[in-house]
Design a protein around this motif. Sequence first.
Motif, PDB file in Angstrom:
ATOM      1  N   UNK A   1      -6.665  13.481   5.868  1.00 17.59           N
ATOM      2  CA  UNK A   1      -5.919  13.359   4.617  1.00 17.59           C
ATOM      3  C   UNK A   1      -4.882  12.252   4.713  1.00 17.59           C
ATOM      4  N   UNK A   2      -4.177  12.216   5.847  1.00 17.05           N
ATOM      5  CA  UNK A   2      -3.130  11.206   6.008  1.00 17.05           C
ATOM      6  C   UNK A   2      -3.738   9.805   5.973  1.00 17.05           C
TER       7      UNK A   2
ATOM      8  N   UNK B   1      -3.557  -0.068  -2.839  1.00 16.38           N
ATOM      9  CA  UNK B   1      -2.816  -0.407  -4.050  1.00 16.38           C
ATOM     10  C   UNK B   1      -1.836  -1.551  -3.791  1.00 16.38           C
ATOM     11  N   UNK B   2      -1.190  -1.527  -2.610  1.00 11.38           N
ATOM     12  CA  UNK B   2      -0.152  -2.524  -2.353  1.00 11.38           C
ATOM     13  C   UNK B   2      -0.720  -3.904  -2.032  1.00 11.38           C
TER      14      UNK B   2
ATOM     15  N   UNK C   1      -4.606   8.886   2.538  1.00 10.15           N
ATOM     16  CA  UNK C   1      -3.394   8.531   1.810  1.00 10.15           C
ATOM     17  C   UNK C   1      -2.943   7.124   2.142  1.00 10.15           C
ATOM     18  N   UNK C   2      -2.993   6.786   3.437  1.00 13.31           N
ATOM     19  CA  UNK C   2      -2.565   5.452   3.865  1.00 13.31           C
ATOM     20  C   UNK C   2      -3.492   4.382   3.264  1.00 13.31           C
TER      21      UNK C   2
ATOM     22  N   UNK D   1      -5.084   4.615   0.484  1.00 15.84           N
ATOM     23  CA  UNK D   1      -4.672   4.528  -0.924  1.00 15.84           C
ATOM     24  C   UNK D   1      -3.488   3.589  -1.078  1.00 15.84           C
ATOM     25  N   UNK D   2      -2.431   3.860  -0.271  1.00 19.13           N
ATOM     26  CA  UNK D   2      -1.199   3.079  -0.397  1.00 19.13           C
ATOM     27  C   UNK D   2      -1.468   1.610  -0.080  1.00 19.13           C
TER      28      UNK D   2
ATOM     29  N   UNK E   1     -12.024   8.233  -6.580  1.00 17.12           N
ATOM     30  CA  UNK E   1     -11.165   7.103  -6.935  1.00 17.12           C
ATOM     31  C   UNK E   1     -10.946   6.229  -5.700  1.00 17.12           C
TER      32      UNK E   1
ATOM     33  N   UNK F   1      -5.966  -4.825  -3.703  1.00 14.25           N
ATOM     34  CA  UNK F   1      -6.426  -4.239  -4.952  1.00 14.25           C
ATOM     35  C   UNK F   1      -7.848  -4.635  -5.309  1.00 14.25           C
TER      36      UNK F   1
END
Lengths: 295, 307
Positions: free
Chosen positions: B277-278, B288-289, B281-282, B284-285, B241, B292
Amino acid sequence: MFELLGIPPQVLMGQLLLGLINGSFYAVLSLGLAVIFGLLNIINFSHGALYMMGAFASWMLLNYIGIGYWPALILAPLIVGAFGVVLERLLLNKLYHLDHLYGLLLTFGLALILQGVFRNYYGISGMPYQIPESLSGGQNLGFMFLPNYRAWVIVASVVVCFGTWFVIEKTRLGAYLRAGTENPVLVGAFGINVPLMITLTYGFGVALAGFAGVLAAPIYSVNPNMGADLIIVVFAVVVIGGMGSILGAIITGFGLGIVEGLTRVFYPEGSAVVIFVIMAIVLLIKPEGLFGRAA
Amino acid sequence: MAPLHKVIFLVLFAFLLVLPFMVYPVFAMKLMCFALFAAAFNLLLGFGGLLSFGHAAYFGGASYVAAHAAKVWGLTPELSVLVGTAAAAFLGLIIGSLAIKRQGIYFAMVTLAFAQMVYFIALQAEFTGGEDGIQSVPRGDLFGLISLHDNTALYFFVLAITFGGVLALYRITHSPFGQVIKAIRDNETRAVSLGYDVNRYKLMVFVLSATFAGLAGATKSQVFQLASLTDVHWSMSGEVVLMTLLGGMGTVFGPLAGAAVIVTMQNYLASFGAWVTIIQGVIFVLGVMLFREGIVGVLSRWLKRPL
């Protein structure tokens, strides 16, 4: 003593108890998900990570500042809830106008960050958390030994679950919440601060996850991955129960915990997948879930 | 094919022809496998509008079957890959037919939960080797003739599969079938009223996506001579994803770019442990924010051309 289908009652009752305890966690977590989903329309993928944070918060309170289990039971959910409020204000509230899949992706990213941070500082081996003295020991029920702490976990979960159900379904505050999910614009026109309500709801749902984390700390070892695999089972519970009803989340949570426990007695290999098998069957027969409203 | 796309594909192909002489071929093969995986996933998410959170099941499932076929049944590489891919298609048919009964986030949760079922099977079944996975899978001879023990020979085998796969996916998305899929994504009610059997199309695109994801996974098991739990774990579903989101969902080249960035990042940051991983995650955030459209999405807007 009698035997049931060749299974000694101690084993059967022991597994039932274990199932009921797992079920308590499923119920509290899926309840939090249902509350958040109801008002925010967001599937909170970080729920497992926040549950893990609750366990870590209680561990840190004890080991860094010497605050014991009972105060932690209140403080840790507050900490996690406050963290949730910040998340909602900073990030989630920017996504409500978008496809709800973005909420899932964002909270997934948050879960990765949280797990990564805790793994960096505490490694992946678990850390023990003592059962509080007032709840050590247990009761001999004649047919089995019931540890006090486990009985407490079940009682506390049932009380919290039905307390939440009562507030949402039977009080004025709950009526506002339910109205807010139906028509936020109209409820706002009545002078109710809907954005604040949404923020606090997220905080509350997340605090429930933190509460479950504190309950879990003395049973499971506190470690960064404790929420990661649990959350997927909870998602399956949610699919089986259907998101429409608060009561559905609670009943399905406890029920599936018991089913899982029974499977461990009669067919141990299947215990890890039985919930997913049930999910497949429910999807075939009643796609909206056992307690869900048809979409 | 649009002229611009044709040029990009040709440049890409030329680049891939020389790539194994510039970087470690196994790394290049890993890149290609993940690029195909992301492209297959993008068929479902970007063009079908369906977010599966369990694509590791097809990727990893196919990798187990292909590894088993090569090691225990002694099949040749191309047959092993074929058997693995067929297994993924079958799995996609079963899971897809149940999952399409739900929409939106429920769909995502259902696919995730089924993928977890596949994970537990991989963990507990006899033939999968539990925690160890299936190790030292023999590479064998292509068509029983050409030895693939040499990394360069294997590279061109993998190149043919992955590039062919990406072209096939391009063909699918730009066919009348692809148009219907996009129409369903944009307005399902309208597609129904136009007389399309929406569920049948959704299932078809699901199975196709699972099949190509399986093709990627089966190929990967031949490259690394290994099928392991990492490939079926839900974090792998999240990773694909991430690749698609970062590169640009719904674009032709986005998933390829996203896969290249993520795999390269993991390769060079591996020593930082949990930081990977971090960082993911960042991304990802932030994705999305603020971002996009993804890398290729932004490029495509600048150039005012679909990429």
